[in-house]
Design a protein around this motif. Structure first.
Motif, short mmCIF file in Angstrom:
data_model
loop_
_atom_site.label_atom_id
_atom_site.label_comp_id
_atom_site.label_asym_id
_atom_site.label_seq_id
_atom_site.Cartn_x
_atom_site.Cartn_y
_atom_site.Cartn_z
N GLY A 1 -28.63 54.02 9.11
CA GLY A 1 -28.56 54.69 10.41
C GLY A 1 -27.46 54.16 11.32
N PHE A 2 -26.70 53.18 10.85
CA PHE A 2 -25.69 52.53 11.70
C PHE A 2 -24.66 53.54 12.26
N ASP A 3 -24.16 54.39 11.38
CA ASP A 3 -23.15 55.37 11.79
C ASP A 3 -23.64 56.23 12.96
N SER A 4 -24.85 56.77 12.80
CA SER A 4 -25.38 57.65 13.85
C SER A 4 -25.53 56.92 15.17
N VAL A 5 -25.99 55.68 15.11
CA VAL A 5 -26.27 54.98 16.36
C VAL A 5 -24.97 54.60 17.07
N VAL A 6 -23.94 54.30 16.31
CA VAL A 6 -22.66 53.99 16.96
C VAL A 6 -22.15 55.25 17.67
N ALA A 7 -22.24 56.39 17.00
CA ALA A 7 -21.80 57.65 17.62
C ALA A 7 -22.61 57.95 18.88
N ASP A 8 -23.90 57.76 18.78
CA ASP A 8 -24.79 58.05 19.90
C ASP A 8 -24.53 57.10 21.08
N THR A 9 -24.32 55.83 20.79
CA THR A 9 -24.04 54.83 21.82
C THR A 9 -22.77 55.21 22.58
N ILE A 10 -21.77 55.66 21.84
CA ILE A 10 -20.50 56.04 22.48
C ILE A 10 -20.67 57.33 23.27
N GLU A 11 -21.39 58.27 22.70
CA GLU A 11 -21.53 59.56 23.38
C GLU A 11 -22.20 59.39 24.75
N LYS A 12 -23.16 58.46 24.82
CA LYS A 12 -23.89 58.26 26.08
C LYS A 12 -23.32 57.08 26.88
N TYR A 13 -22.30 56.43 26.34
CA TYR A 13 -21.77 55.22 26.97
C TYR A 13 -22.91 54.25 27.29
N SER A 14 -23.82 54.11 26.36
CA SER A 14 -25.02 53.32 26.59
C SER A 14 -25.25 52.28 25.51
N PRO A 15 -24.67 51.09 25.71
CA PRO A 15 -24.80 50.03 24.69
C PRO A 15 -26.25 49.67 24.36
N HIS A 16 -27.19 49.96 25.26
CA HIS A 16 -28.56 49.57 24.95
C HIS A 16 -29.09 50.30 23.72
N ARG A 17 -28.49 51.44 23.40
CA ARG A 17 -28.93 52.15 22.19
C ARG A 17 -28.59 51.35 20.94
N LEU A 18 -27.41 50.77 20.93
CA LEU A 18 -27.04 49.92 19.79
C LEU A 18 -27.94 48.68 19.75
N CYS A 19 -28.26 48.13 20.93
CA CYS A 19 -29.16 46.96 20.99
C CYS A 19 -30.51 47.29 20.36
N THR A 20 -31.08 48.41 20.78
CA THR A 20 -32.39 48.80 20.25
C THR A 20 -32.32 48.95 18.73
N TYR A 21 -31.25 49.54 18.27
CA TYR A 21 -31.07 49.72 16.83
C TYR A 21 -31.04 48.35 16.11
N LEU A 22 -30.27 47.43 16.65
CA LEU A 22 -30.14 46.12 16.00
C LEU A 22 -31.48 45.38 16.01
N TYR A 23 -32.21 45.56 17.08
CA TYR A 23 -33.54 44.95 17.17
C TYR A 23 -34.45 45.55 16.09
N ASP A 24 -34.42 46.86 15.94
CA ASP A 24 -35.22 47.51 14.89
C ASP A 24 -34.78 47.05 13.50
N LEU A 25 -33.47 46.90 13.34
CA LEU A 25 -32.96 46.43 12.05
C LEU A 25 -33.50 45.03 11.74
N ALA A 26 -33.45 44.15 12.76
CA ALA A 26 -33.95 42.78 12.56
C ALA A 26 -35.45 42.80 12.26
N THR A 27 -36.16 43.67 12.93
CA THR A 27 -37.60 43.77 12.69
C THR A 27 -37.87 44.29 11.28
N ALA A 28 -37.11 45.28 10.86
CA ALA A 28 -37.26 45.81 9.49
C ALA A 28 -36.93 44.72 8.48
N PHE A 29 -35.93 43.90 8.80
CA PHE A 29 -35.59 42.82 7.88
C PHE A 29 -36.73 41.80 7.78
N THR A 30 -37.29 41.46 8.94
CA THR A 30 -38.37 40.47 8.94
C THR A 30 -39.53 40.97 8.08
#
Ligand code: ARG
Length: 580
Positions: free
Chosen positions: A506-535
């Motif tokens: 899902g990385f590609d989509s979230v980068v596009a979405d973060t840029i489209e909304k100029y909202s870095p918190h979207r990428l943050c939420t994604y990375l947090y979910d990724l870390a949680t999925a990894f755990t």
């Protein structure tokens, strides 16, 4: 470039023809969403049912009959509830997609379909004034946007619109003269910018003689008097040295080359007035030259003017912002102007943009966007103050972050060599401050809370950095060369493996979405979910103890997770240490 789409995007593309066949027309959105019941759900039948005068279930059944291209992407697709399609991805498909991402330097992130010239106006502190937490926010958000936009292939120009012009410089220069240059320099290089400003202000308020000198200085400054300009440059230089200290502590991209302060537009100010005049847009209001963009009113309901020339003939903030729009579009050729500026300036910027549009300076496809953000609050939910009740000094704030992170690292990993500890403490402390800022929706206020931002649990930089470091330590223990894993096609079996695979993809989509909304918190939420999925994956799926083939597959998943985490944090301007 290898293009790998988010499986949800691939799914939508595969489902669209089936929906279109049923609808008898093109342009149907299958409305694909991640789902807890299956891997994904398509809800497009709901809207289509109305159009066709059928029940959503009938439509979903018909779509199912048409959906043939899905073999190879999904292992099961069924109609559920009131007409949803529940879809389970094919594990082999996900494995192949992961292999493509692994082979890609960009980790599957596509470049923008249209490359634009983007100006990012950010940081913008004021000369001879302390940089406050609002400037910190602008700096951190702006820096993340710069990195994201560059990564997807835009031409990005950073502009630091520092406040280096205006009437206060009369009193500031006179104060500098009174103190003597060396003394003033000592003062300012300590970062006591507010003290300097306040002293100047106090003299200005107390003494008519000083006030007169200050007024004369402003005139001399504006008319280009050599000695006055020299003193002004000295003030600017001492302040920017202090700003640079903050920037280098933060590790942001800004340098002196990016400075385009208010003063840079002096030569364009009279032309702003002249051009507005020729266009017939100027009006007079209380002796000032103004423009009335439609749609703005004051408290009494009267039209609100944008003042471009004050009664006494001086230009102001709005005038230099208009000159600035002209410069960015006509000289630089930019087609996207981003203003990373606090929410309180929304009306000012909106009026500037509207006037620029009325004047024909800001035309489609060029656009200007106010990337607004909320305030940084203290634990009392009021504007953040230092212990003495003053504006906190940013340098001290950042040093405190690094010191606190140092304590945390020493506690967590006492064996680390001192030198490493210091480097890691910096990455953690600065990362924590940046992430606390970036991970809240920028438009909202956020509470500056040391405990929370430095915690190793929750949606924090240390948690993400720790997840990354933990994966790196798996590789150290395994003694495998990470690069060798990048030709492995992972085999997805367990639910946790699948969830992690979907997160990585899902990385590609979230980068596009973060840029489209100029909202870095979207990428943050994604990375947090990724870390949680990894755990979850790491708890359920043994890696080093697994048999050869499984071990290799899981190591490949670990490698991908770490790469996406490192790259994602990097796009936010946050370092990912390999151990901590
Ligand atoms: N110097 C201003 C401040 O401290 C911010 C400038 C923002 N940029 C702009 N083009 N107006 O509030």
């Amino acid at each position: 470039m290898i293009h790998v789409a988010d499986p949800l995007v691939t799914l939508a593309a595969c489902l669209a023809p089936a929906f279109e066949a049923v609808a008898g027309r093109a342009g149907i959105d299958p409305v694909v969403r991640p789902s807890d019941r299956a891997d994904a759900q398509a809800n497009g039948a709901l809207a289509l049912a109305k159009e066709l005068g059928k029940s959503p279930r009938e439509v979903a059944d018909a779509v199912l009959v048409q959906a043939k291209q899905l073999t190879g992407v999904c292992s099961s697709i069924e109609v559920a509830g009131s007409g949803f399609l529940n879809i389970v991805f094919d594990n082999a498909f996900l494995g192949d997609e992961l292999a493509k991402v692994a082979a890609d330097e960009r980790l599957g992130v596509s470049t923008a379909s249209r490359s634009r010239t983007v100006i990012v106006d950010y940081s913008a502190p004021n000369v001879a004034k302390e940089m406050h937490v609002g400037h910190l926010r602008s700096t951190v958000i702006g820096d993340a946007l710069v990195r994201l936009l560059e990564f997807v292939g835009h031409r990005v120009i950073r502009e630091n619109h520092i406040g280096d012009w205006g009437t206060p410089f009369g009193m500031l220069i006179e104060h500098l003269v009174d103190l003597g240059e060396d003394e003033a320099a000592d003062h300012l290089s300590l970062g006591d910018l507010d003290g300097f400003y306040k002293e100047a202000r106090a003299k200005f308020d107390a003494s008519d003689e000083f006030k007169e000198r200050a007024r004369a200085r402003v005139v001399a400054l504006q008319s280009g008097d050599g000695e006055t300009r020299r003193l002004w440059r000295l003030l600017v230089q001492l302040s920017t040295e202090y700003f640079n200290l903050v920037y280098s502590l933060l590790g942001v991209r800004l340098t002196d080359d990016d400075i385009m302060g208010e003063s840079a537009y002096n030569d364009g100010l009279s032309s702003v007035l002249e051009r507005l005049g020729k266009l017939g847009l100027l009006a007079e209001s209380d002796g000032a030259e103004v423009v009335f963009p439609p749609g703005y009113t004051n408290r009494d309901g009267d039209p609100l003017p944008l003042i471009v020339q004050k009664g006494q003939g001086g230009f102001n903030y709005a005038t230099s912002d208009l000159a600035c729009v002209i410069d960015r579009i006509e000289r630089i050729g930019a087609d996207l102007l981003l203003y990373v500026v606090g929410a309180p300036q929304a009306q000012h910027l909106s009026m500037v943009f509207d006037v620029a549009r009325m004047a024909g300076w800001l035309n489609e496809p060029a656009e200007a966007v106010h990337v607004a953000f909320g305030s940084v609050l203290g634990s009392d939910r009021k504007m953040l103050k230092s212990r003495s009740g003053e504006t906190p000094k940013l340098v001290e704030l950042l040093e405190e972050a690094v010191a606190r992170a140092g304590d945390a690292v020493a506690e967590k990993n006492p064996e680390l060599p001192e030198g490493d500890k210091a480097v890691i403490a910096r990455m953690l402390g600065i990362g924590a401050v940046k992430y606390a800022d970036l991970s809240t929706d920028r438009i909202r206020d956020y509470v500056f809370d040391w405990e929370r931002m430095l915690s190793f649990d929750g949606n924090t930089a240390p948690y993400l950095q720790y997840a990354h470091a933990r994966i790196c330590s798996i590789f150290r223990r395994a003694g495998v060369d990470r690069a060798s894993l990048r030709s492995v096609t992972p085999t997805i079996v367990e639910a946790q493996e699948k969830a992690l695979a979907l997160a990585v993809l899902g990385f590609d989509s979230v980068v596009a979405d973060t840029i489209e909304k100029y909202s870095p918190h979207r990428l943050c939420t994604y990375l947090y979910d990724l870390a949680t999925a990894f755990t979850a994956f790491y708890e359920h799926c043994p890696v080093l103890k697994a048999d050869d083939a499984v071990r290799e597959s899981r190591l490949a998943l670990c490698d991908l997770t770490a790469r996406v985490m490192e790259r994602g944090l990097g796009l936010l301007g946050i370092d990912a240490p390999e151990q901590m």
